[in-house]
Design an enzyme around this catalytic site. Structure first.
Site, mmCIF file in Angstrom:
data_model
loop_
_atom_site.group_PDB
_atom_site.id
_atom_site.type_symbol
_atom_site.label_atom_id
_atom_site.label_comp_id
_atom_site.label_asym_id
_atom_site.label_seq_id
_atom_site.Cartn_x
_atom_site.Cartn_y
_atom_site.Cartn_z
ATOM 1 N N ASN A 1 0.875 -1.174 0.000
ATOM 2 C CA ASN A 1 0.000 0.000 0.000
ATOM 3 C C ASN A 1 0.910 1.220 0.000
ATOM 4 O OD1 ASN A 1 -1.798 2.046 0.489
ATOM 5 N ND2 ASN A 1 -2.296 1.410 2.591
ATOM 6 N N TRP A 2 1.052 1.814 -1.172
ATOM 7 C CA TRP A 2 2.000 2.918 -1.301
ATOM 8 C C TRP A 2 1.501 4.211 -0.661
ATOM 9 C CZ3 TRP A 2 4.608 2.994 -6.816
ATOM 10 C CH2 TRP A 2 5.251 1.760 -7.033
ATOM 11 N N LYS A 3 0.186 4.253 -0.371
ATOM 12 C CA LYS A 3 -0.416 5.488 0.192
ATOM 13 C C LYS A 3 -0.105 6.670 -0.738
ATOM 14 C CE LYS A 3 -0.075 3.337 4.650
ATOM 15 N NZ LYS A 3 -0.065 3.481 6.105
ATOM 16 N N HIS B 1 -9.513 1.686 4.468
ATOM 17 C CA HIS B 1 -8.265 1.798 5.237
ATOM 18 C C HIS B 1 -8.492 2.751 6.412
ATOM 19 C CE1 HIS B 1 -4.172 2.818 6.329
ATOM 20 N NE2 HIS B 1 -3.813 1.684 5.760
ATOM 21 N N GLU C 1 -6.825 5.078 7.537
ATOM 22 C CA GLU C 1 -6.547 6.490 7.231
ATOM 23 C C GLU C 1 -7.727 7.121 6.514
ATOM 24 O OE1 GLU C 1 -2.815 5.683 5.315
ATOM 25 O OE2 GLU C 1 -1.984 5.128 7.266
ATOM 26 N N GLU D 1 -5.585 -4.564 10.494
ATOM 27 C CA GLU D 1 -4.525 -3.590 10.727
ATOM 28 C C GLU D 1 -4.795 -2.807 12.008
ATOM 29 O OE1 GLU D 1 -2.456 -2.524 6.746
ATOM 30 O OE2 GLU D 1 -4.127 -1.162 7.028
ATOM 31 N N GLY E 1 2.502 2.373 10.589
ATOM 32 C CA GLY E 1 3.484 3.431 10.399
ATOM 33 C C GLY E 1 4.243 3.819 11.654
ATOM 34 N N SER F 1 3.367 -2.094 10.219
ATOM 35 C CA SER F 1 4.815 -2.202 10.416
ATOM 36 C C SER F 1 5.391 -3.581 10.073
ATOM 37 C CB SER F 1 5.191 -1.786 11.851
ATOM 38 O OG SER F 1 4.806 -0.440 12.080
ATOM 39 N N GLY G 1 2.718 -1.089 4.245
ATOM 40 C CA GLY G 1 2.819 0.333 3.900
ATOM 41 C C GLY G 1 4.259 0.729 3.656
ATOM 42 N N GLY G 2 4.888 1.308 4.679
ATOM 43 C CA GLY G 2 6.239 1.866 4.559
ATOM 44 C C GLY G 2 7.243 0.967 3.861
HETATM 45 P P1 PGA Z 1 2.751 0.305 7.586
HETATM 46 O O1 PGA Z 1 1.308 0.564 6.948
HETATM 47 O O2 PGA Z 1 3.268 -0.982 7.018
HETATM 48 O O3 PGA Z 1 3.580 1.499 7.153
HETATM 49 O O4 PGA Z 1 2.583 0.240 9.052
HETATM 50 C C1 PGA Z 1 0.414 -0.494 6.744
HETATM 51 C C2 PGA Z 1 -0.861 0.033 6.149
HETATM 52 O O5 PGA Z 1 -1.346 1.082 6.579
HETATM 53 O O6 PGA Z 1 -1.449 -0.589 5.241
#
Ligand code: PGA
Length: 247
Positions: free
Chosen positions: A9-11, A94, A96, A166, A172, A212, A233-234
């Site tokens: 997930n590149w956001k 998600h 966010e 999640e 993050g 994470s 994500g990251g």
């Molecule tokens: P993260 O994000 O791996 O940076 O914690 C995961 C996500 O929000 O899908």
């Protein structure tokens, strides 16, 4: 045996030029034999990334879509727009989007239904806040999110949906849920699916862990009985993503 599915997930990261650099770096490094691999990239990068990934088994996903077919919804993207260019997956709900863009269990359900109707595979995100975890209501809360997301979804449809558990406090932050914590909730999610539908559907549905995930913790997390891969994500923005996929 459920096939693992690992999605990046590149956001809101990478310009189109940077996106192609990353895809070129990763595409020959990730092993798509034992796991399904998906890159969920920003809308403007979908077409160039799809082009770049032609001839590979890496699928492309969007990070959101709207639940109406078309019309006066300035700034939104429809399921038909995504499928026509070859997008296969879409992340829905998600945390966010729930936190910053007012997405609710109700809109998540509408989007899940529309995605399925249009043959997109939804990656439905659920997960508790730190406060909810500390109060001991994690499983209750996630059960409600799942029940709501799957309203009016049939068992045949449900078995192809991907669920991403999640915990918000792990996203993050560098704080990963322990494999036991992640497994506890993923197994509770499978149980809710068996209650809504039946054991067969619960056995088929794939549940990812996200929060994470990196090349060092992927193996242990993905080794748990009810964890069928990850939403990353990251670490999906770096070469480390190949270590996660090839865990
Ligand atoms: P993260 O994000 O791996 O940076 O914690 C995961 C996500 O929000 O899908």
């Amino acid at each position: 045996m459920r096939k693992k599915i690992i999605a990046g997930n590149w956001k809101m990261n990478k310009t189109p030029k940077e996106a192609l650099e990353l895809v070129k770096l990763l595409k020959d490094k990730v092993n798509t034999d034992k796991s399904d691999v998906v890159f969920c990239v920003p809308f403007v990068e979908l077409i160039p990334v799809l082009e770049e990934l032609k001839g590979t088994n890496i699928a492309v996903g969007a990070q959101n879509m709207y639940f109406e077919n078309s019309g006066a919804y300035t700034g939104e993207i429809s399921a038909d727009m995504l499928t026509e260019i070859g997008v296969k997956y879409v992340i829905i709900g998600h945390s966010e989007r729930r936190q910053y863009f007012n997405e609710t269990d109700k809109t998540v359900n509408k989007k899940v239904i529309k995605a399925i109707e249009k043959s997109l595979i939804p990656i439905v995100c659920v997960g508790e806040t730190l406060e909810q975890r500390e109060k001991g209501i994690t499983v209750d809360f996630v059960r409600i999110q799942i029940k709501s997301a799957f309203q009016n979804v049939t068992s045949e449809q449900a078995e192809n949906v991907i669920i991403a558990y999640e915990p918000i406090w792990a996203i993050g932050t560098g704080v990963t849920a322990t494999s036991e914590q992640a497994e506890e909730v993923c197994s509770a999610i499978r149980k809710v699916i068996s209650e809504i539908y039946d054991q067969n559907t619960a056995d088929k549905i794939r549940i990812q862990y996200g929060g994470s995930v990196n090349g060092s913790n992927a193996k242990e997390l993905f080794g748990m009985a009810d964890i069928d891969g990850g939403l990353v994500g990251g670490a999906s923005l770096k070469e480390d993503f190949s270590n996660i996929v090839n865990y």
